[in-house]
Design a protein around this motif. Structure first.
Motif, short mmCIF file in Angstrom:
data_model
loop_
_atom_site.label_atom_id
_atom_site.label_comp_id
_atom_site.label_asym_id
_atom_site.label_seq_id
_atom_site.Cartn_x
_atom_site.Cartn_y
_atom_site.Cartn_z
N UNK A 61 0.79 -1.17 0.13
CA UNK A 61 0.07 0.12 0.02
C UNK A 61 0.73 1.29 -0.01
N UNK A 62 2.07 1.08 -0.59
CA UNK A 62 2.93 2.56 -0.56
C UNK A 62 2.62 3.18 -1.78
N UNK A 63 2.33 2.52 -2.80
CA UNK A 63 1.90 3.06 -3.97
C UNK A 63 0.82 2.61 -4.56
N UNK A 64 0.22 3.35 -5.53
CA UNK A 64 -1.07 2.48 -6.58
C UNK A 64 -0.60 2.81 -7.86
N UNK A 65 -1.26 2.21 -8.89
CA UNK A 65 -1.12 2.25 -10.00
C UNK A 65 -2.58 2.52 -10.97
N UNK A 66 -2.47 3.42 -11.99
CA UNK A 66 -3.90 3.72 -12.61
C UNK A 66 -3.69 3.72 -13.99
N UNK A 67 -4.86 3.53 -14.58
CA UNK A 67 -5.12 3.84 -15.97
C UNK A 67 -6.06 5.01 -16.26
N UNK A 68 -5.93 5.35 -17.30
CA UNK A 68 -6.57 6.45 -17.65
C UNK A 68 -7.17 6.81 -18.94
N UNK A 69 -8.14 7.47 -19.35
CA UNK A 69 -8.78 7.88 -20.69
C UNK A 69 -7.63 8.48 -21.51
N UNK A 70 -6.83 9.18 -21.07
CA UNK A 70 -5.66 9.48 -21.92
C UNK A 70 -4.54 8.83 -22.23
N UNK A 71 -4.87 7.48 -21.89
CA UNK A 71 -3.96 6.44 -22.32
C UNK A 71 -2.74 6.37 -21.80
N UNK A 72 -2.59 6.77 -20.44
CA UNK A 72 -1.39 6.71 -19.74
C UNK A 72 -1.32 5.76 -18.47
N UNK A 73 -0.53 5.06 -18.25
CA UNK A 73 -0.37 4.19 -17.07
C UNK A 73 0.40 5.07 -16.30
N UNK A 74 0.03 5.29 -14.68
CA UNK A 74 0.77 6.03 -13.89
C UNK A 74 0.96 5.17 -12.83
N UNK A 75 2.21 5.51 -12.13
CA UNK A 75 2.54 4.88 -10.76
C UNK A 75 2.50 6.17 -9.73
N UNK A 124 1.97 12.69 -5.48
CA UNK A 124 2.54 12.93 -6.92
C UNK A 124 2.65 11.56 -7.59
N UNK A 125 2.64 11.83 -9.00
CA UNK A 125 3.08 10.71 -9.90
C UNK A 125 4.25 10.42 -10.02
N UNK A 126 4.88 9.39 -9.81
CA UNK A 126 6.39 8.97 -9.61
C UNK A 126 6.92 8.37 -10.84
N UNK A 127 6.11 7.67 -11.77
CA UNK A 127 6.36 7.30 -12.93
C UNK A 127 5.18 7.05 -13.77
N UNK A 128 5.24 7.39 -15.13
CA UNK A 128 4.33 6.96 -15.79
C UNK A 128 4.37 6.73 -17.41
N UNK A 129 3.58 6.10 -18.19
CA UNK A 129 4.13 5.47 -19.61
C UNK A 129 2.89 5.85 -20.52
N UNK A 130 2.88 6.63 -21.38
CA UNK A 130 2.13 6.85 -22.54
C UNK A 130 1.76 5.37 -23.46
N UNK A 169 9.51 15.88 -16.42
CA UNK A 169 10.60 15.69 -15.05
C UNK A 169 10.49 14.50 -14.36
N UNK A 170 9.43 13.73 -14.96
CA UNK A 170 8.80 12.42 -14.40
C UNK A 170 9.76 11.15 -15.06
N UNK A 171 10.13 10.30 -14.26
CA UNK A 171 11.04 9.15 -14.57
C UNK A 171 10.16 8.30 -15.66
N UNK A 172 10.69 7.84 -16.72
CA UNK A 172 9.79 7.20 -17.56
C UNK A 172 10.54 5.58 -17.55
N UNK A 173 9.62 4.50 -17.79
CA UNK A 173 10.27 3.19 -18.09
C UNK A 173 10.86 3.20 -19.37
N UNK A 174 11.85 2.05 -19.34
CA UNK A 174 12.45 1.89 -20.65
C UNK A 174 12.00 0.81 -21.51
N UNK A 175 12.09 0.78 -22.49
CA UNK A 175 11.54 -0.21 -23.34
C UNK A 175 12.61 -1.66 -23.32
#
Length: 404
Positions: A186-200, A207-213, A398-404
């Protein structure tokens, strides 16, 4: 002559079996609201289903043992003034359930062990803070009385239901939130959104600590959950609207593959997501409830149980691993999350994290008797400051992005 190598797995022969007619729950008027929800929630004591209701919103609660045809006069839970959109059982009290509705509120209910003689209309607490309909409620996995709600106002609010007060309000989502999933502690949660982004999101940092489009290229809604190991498992669609799944490591790498209605095993070895088997059914599901692991039947080597909603009934589906021995199968049943919270809400809010308190399933699980949830509402004249809203940017700068 080459010979294909079969991957060793204890789940290799897992199979699903639908409940017999006498094990189903019949004549349930499942809600026809056009909202992407499971409409069903289950725990070791109760089955809850969002149902059709006139003049407001309602859901049905049945003891698991009350199978068969539903009495047309069975009392409903009817406190919402608009259609109910989501329900979630508290992981730390099998008699406590949260609901949310088009009426812009979330509510928390104490469900008695006995069947009420009349409809329930008085929740323990009403949580008011959203300006539009509330479509998601989700309990914190380890902290007592912490509940998350998400609404069409694009807000996420985290509540202390023991006091009825909002603790954290986050405004980081510019569009409709499809789903929310807490990680193991329960330290983090992830979300999916209509803007097609996955966020942590880190709620205590607001704050959002990571996200991916666009983890999936299709425009249809996607879903995401945290795995036990801290990776994120997503389901979505390709550009051609074919079902697709993904397993994401927020730090290192990504692996993708297409999927259908199948069983998969997630491991530490590439390709990480392994196909196991398929359960086929003639009728599509209207919704699905998932039994917590502590509620499965260990004497039958049942590793999971799903409750599938049809138009007019609920059908249990048992997933079992065949074993010849009648002894307890240690490898199938490692200790699992029990019903007791690991941390108090004040400690969690101050930054402390705790993993779930585990219990052994060696002797099976017997749900405890009803425990009352007491709410001590704060005085409206309390001098405590209003919860800060998130100031983090929505554009990903300025948010960290996941690498492919």
């Amino acid at each position: 002559m080459s010979r294909s190598i079969v991957r060793q797995s204890k789940f290799r022969h897992v199979f699903g079996q639908a409940g017999k007619a006498e094990q189903c729950y019949d004549d349930i008027r499942v809600s026809k609201v056009t909202w992407d929800s499971s409409f069903c929630a289950v725990n070791p004591k109760f089955l809850a289903v969002i149902v059709e209701a006139s003049g407001g919103g309602a859901f049905l609660v049945l003891p698991l043992s009350k199978v068969g045809r539903l009495d047309k006069n069975h009392p409903l839970v009817i406190g919402h003034s608009g259609p109910v959109l989501d329900i979630d059982w508290c992981p730390h009290n099998d008699n406590i359930l949260a609901s949310c509705s088009e009426d812009c509120t979330a509510m928390v209910w104490q469900i008695p062990d006995h069947t009420p003689t009349r409809p329930m209309s008085e929740p323990i607490v009403v949580l008011e803070g959203h300006s539009k309909r509330v479509g998601i409620v989700s309990w914190h996995p380890t902290a007592r009385n912490i509940l998350l709600s998400a609404g069409s106002d694009n807000l996420i609010i985290i509540w202390n239901v023991g006091t009825g007060e909002p603790l954290i309000i986050m405004e980081d989502h510019p569009d409709l939130i499809y789903n929310v999933s807490w990680n193991r502690n329960g330290s983090l949660f992830c979300t999916t959104c209509k803007d097609r982004r996955l966020r942590v999101c880190d709620p205590r940092k607001r704050e959002v600590v990571a996200e991916r489009l666009a983890p999936h290229e299709g425009i249809r809604p996607m879903r995401a959950i945290f795995t036990r190991e801290g990776n994120i498992f997503t389901t979505g669609f390709t550009r051609m609207s074919q079902r697709e799944l993904g397993l994401w490591d927020p730090v290192n790498e990504v692996t993708n593959g297409d999927s259908s209605i199948r069983y998969f095993e997630i491991t530490d070895e590439p390709p990480y997501v392994h196909y196991v088997s398929t359960f086929s059914s003639k009728e599509p599901q209207r919704g699905m409830g998932f039994m917590p692991k502590r509620g499965v039947d260990v004497s039958k080597c049942e590793i999971a149980r799903l409750y599938k909603l049809h138009e007019r009934k609920c059908e249990p589906i048992m997933m079992t691993v065949p074993r010849k021995s009648d002894l307890f199968q240690d490898d199938l049943y490692p200790d699992t999350a029990g019903p007791d919270p690991a941390i108090e809400p004040e400690d969690w809010l101050e930054g402390r994290d705790e993993d779930p308190i585990l219990v052994s399933l060696r002797d099976g699980y017997t749900p405890p008797k009803s425990r009352e949830l007491k709410v001590a509402k704060k005085n409206v004249l309390d001098s405590r400051a209003t919860p800060q809203r998130s100031l983090s940017s929505c554009d990903g700068t300025n948010l960290p992005l996941w690498s492919m």
